[in-house]
Design a protein around this motif. Structure first.
Motif, PDB file in Angstrom:
ATOM      1  N   MET A 125       0.850  -1.185   0.000  1.00  0.00           N
ATOM      2  CA  MET A 125       0.000   0.000   0.000  1.00  0.00           C
ATOM      3  C   MET A 125       0.893   1.246   0.000  1.00  0.00           C
ATOM      4  O   MET A 125       1.645   1.469   0.956  1.00  0.00           O
ATOM      5  CB  MET A 125      -0.918   0.003   1.225  1.00  0.00           C
ATOM      6  N   ASN A 126       0.804   2.020  -1.043  1.00  0.00           N
ATOM      7  CA  ASN A 126       1.572   3.255  -1.181  1.00  0.00           C
ATOM      8  C   ASN A 126       0.635   4.455  -1.233  1.00  0.00           C
ATOM      9  O   ASN A 126      -0.568   4.305  -1.461  1.00  0.00           O
ATOM     10  CB  ASN A 126       2.423   3.205  -2.442  1.00  0.00           C
ATOM     11  N   SER A 127       1.192   5.623  -1.030  1.00  0.00           N
ATOM     12  CA  SER A 127       0.419   6.877  -1.097  1.00  0.00           C
ATOM     13  C   SER A 127      -0.850   6.770  -0.262  1.00  0.00           C
ATOM     14  O   SER A 127      -1.949   7.099  -0.721  1.00  0.00           O
ATOM     15  CB  SER A 127       0.076   7.212  -2.554  1.00  0.00           C
ATOM     16  N   LEU A 128      -0.694   6.321   0.956  1.00  0.00           N
ATOM     17  CA  LEU A 128      -1.859   6.079   1.810  1.00  0.00           C
ATOM     18  C   LEU A 128      -2.579   7.379   2.141  1.00  0.00           C
ATOM     19  O   LEU A 128      -1.954   8.440   2.302  1.00  0.00           O
ATOM     20  CB  LEU A 128      -1.433   5.358   3.082  1.00  0.00           C
ATOM     21  N   LYS A 129      -3.893   7.256   2.251  1.00  0.00           N
ATOM     22  CA  LYS A 129      -4.767   8.381   2.567  1.00  0.00           C
ATOM     23  C   LYS A 129      -5.526   8.067   3.852  1.00  0.00           C
ATOM     24  O   LYS A 129      -5.677   6.896   4.229  1.00  0.00           O
ATOM     25  CB  LYS A 129      -5.760   8.608   1.432  1.00  0.00           C
ATOM     26  N   SER A 130      -6.055   9.090   4.472  1.00  0.00           N
ATOM     27  CA  SER A 130      -6.805   8.888   5.712  1.00  0.00           C
ATOM     28  C   SER A 130      -8.003   7.970   5.484  1.00  0.00           C
ATOM     29  O   SER A 130      -8.371   7.196   6.369  1.00  0.00           O
ATOM     30  CB  SER A 130      -7.255  10.224   6.291  1.00  0.00           C
TER      31      SER A 130
END
Length: 125
Positions: free
Chosen positions: A83-88
């Motif tokens: 999982m990359n560029s994780l967001k809230s």
């Protein structure tokens, strides 16, 4: 029976990365398609990604396309979710699951025969 145990969850800042692992034991792992789902508080369970027996096919939810990658290592009986560029909004409990099928309904929970206990992923903004 197939037993599934997830690991790798934790707390990460927005924009960061995590790799989840799901170790399988029991019946032959390579005979099962594998999927990842997630469930956020107060929301329904949501499909994330799936991979076929031989890794020849993968399928990702639109919400994670280009950011998450599912893979598997049949020699290690393990499936991964990078999982990359994780967001809230990725904050959820993540579950892996095993299915004896890889058809058009692979994004539906009812296609899966076995489930893990889940691992918490929390993304802080």
């Amino acid at each position: 029976q197939v037993q599934l145990v997830e690991s790798g969850g934790g707390l990460v800042q927005a924009g960061g990365s995590l790799r989840l692992s799901c170790a399988a034991s029991g019946r032959t792992f390579s005979r099962y398609a594998m999927g990842w789902f997630r469930q956020a508080p107060g929301k329904e369970r949501e499909f994330v990604a799936a991979i076929s027996w031989s890794s020849g096919s993968t399928y990702d939810a639109d919400s994670v396309k280009g950011r998450f990658t599912i893979s598997r290592d049949n020699a290690k009986n393990t499936v991964y979710l990078q999982m990359n560029s994780l967001k809230s909004e990725d904050t959820a409990v993540y579950y892996c699951a095993a299915s004896s099928r890889f058809g058009p309904d692979i994004d539906r929970g009812y296609e899966y025969d076995y489930w893990g206990q889940g691992t918490q992923v929390t993304v802080s903004s």
